[in-house]
Motif scaffolding. Structure first.
Motif, short mmCIF file in Angstrom:
data_model
loop_
_atom_site.label_atom_id
_atom_site.label_comp_id
_atom_site.label_asym_id
_atom_site.label_seq_id
_atom_site.Cartn_x
_atom_site.Cartn_y
_atom_site.Cartn_z
N UNK A 109 0.80 -1.21 0.00
CA UNK A 109 0.00 0.00 0.00
C UNK A 109 0.84 1.26 0.00
N UNK A 131 6.98 4.33 1.10
CA UNK A 131 6.45 3.65 2.29
C UNK A 131 6.47 4.62 3.47
N UNK A 132 7.66 5.13 3.79
CA UNK A 132 7.83 5.95 4.99
C UNK A 132 8.00 7.43 4.65
N UNK A 133 7.34 8.26 5.44
CA UNK A 133 7.55 9.70 5.40
C UNK A 133 7.79 10.12 6.83
N UNK A 166 -3.24 14.02 1.26
CA UNK A 166 -3.05 12.69 0.67
C UNK A 166 -4.39 12.09 0.28
N UNK A 201 -5.18 8.29 -0.15
CA UNK A 201 -4.51 6.99 -0.03
C UNK A 201 -5.10 5.95 -0.97
N UNK A 202 -6.41 6.01 -1.18
CA UNK A 202 -7.03 5.05 -2.10
C UNK A 202 -6.49 5.25 -3.51
N UNK A 215 -7.88 -2.14 -1.09
CA UNK A 215 -7.98 -0.76 -0.62
C UNK A 215 -6.76 -0.42 0.22
N UNK A 216 -6.29 0.78 0.06
CA UNK A 216 -5.05 1.15 0.72
C UNK A 216 -5.22 2.30 1.68
N UNK A 217 -6.29 2.28 2.37
CA UNK A 217 -6.50 3.29 3.39
C UNK A 217 -5.57 3.01 4.59
N UNK A 258 -9.02 7.65 4.02
CA UNK A 258 -8.65 7.77 2.61
C UNK A 258 -8.01 9.14 2.36
N UNK A 259 -8.76 10.20 2.67
CA UNK A 259 -8.31 11.56 2.36
C UNK A 259 -7.87 12.32 3.59
N UNK A 292 0.21 16.65 9.65
CA UNK A 292 0.76 15.30 9.46
C UNK A 292 2.18 15.27 10.02
N UNK A 293 2.47 14.34 10.88
CA UNK A 293 3.81 14.18 11.43
C UNK A 293 4.62 13.22 10.56
N UNK A 294 4.07 12.05 10.31
CA UNK A 294 4.80 11.03 9.56
C UNK A 294 3.82 9.96 9.13
N UNK A 295 4.31 9.03 8.32
CA UNK A 295 3.43 7.93 7.93
C UNK A 295 4.26 6.70 7.57
N UNK A 296 3.62 5.59 7.72
CA UNK A 296 4.21 4.31 7.36
C UNK A 296 3.11 3.59 6.58
N UNK A 297 3.16 3.75 5.27
CA UNK A 297 2.00 3.34 4.47
C UNK A 297 1.87 1.83 4.37
N UNK A 298 3.00 1.14 4.32
CA UNK A 298 2.93 -0.33 4.26
C UNK A 298 2.30 -0.88 5.55
N UNK A 339 0.01 0.85 7.08
CA UNK A 339 -1.31 1.50 7.11
C UNK A 339 -1.44 2.47 8.27
N UNK A 389 -0.88 6.55 9.64
CA UNK A 389 -0.57 7.96 9.46
C UNK A 389 -0.56 8.60 10.84
#
Lengths: 67, 67
Positions: A2, A22-24, A50, A52-53, B1-3, B22-23, B47-53, B55, B57
């Motif tokens: 994802x 992947x990472x921010x 963002x 994400x979908x 889905x990649x929420x 999602x948004x 937003x501080x950071x995210x790790x999308x893999x 899932x 934020x």
């Protein structure tokens, strides 16, 4: 998987900065992006929004410091 | 889905704010979160950071204005 593609917003345009992010994470006065291949990029930017979908993360440049 | 799930970081702890986001978009002096069910939340946060893999934020509260 994802991950998302990261775009820089500038002058109303989207510029693709990195795919498969992947990472921010905050680093120094900007952001570090890491993709699923372990590649890293640093930008003087912050997360704007963002979708994400749609696998999209939008970044905005931080104001440049006065000269 | 990649929420992703959105967490607020405060005092070193993660608090789940919203699932299946999602948004994420700037609104006023904070962020609007919209999940895949169309539910919306507004937070005075960035937003501080995210790790999308994973899932995830992570959001940080914005400084409160001086009284």
């Amino acid at each position: 998987m994802c991950e998302a593609n990261a775009y820089l917003l500038r002058d109303g345009k989207e510029t693709l900065i990195m795919e498969s992010v992947d990472l921010v994470a905050p680093e120094g006065d900007g952001l570090k992006l890491v993709n699923i291949f372990g590649e890293q990029k640093f930008l003087r930017a912050a997360v704007h929004s963002m979708s994400l979908v749609d696998h999209k993360v939008f970044l905005k440049e931080l104001d440049r410091r006065p000269a």
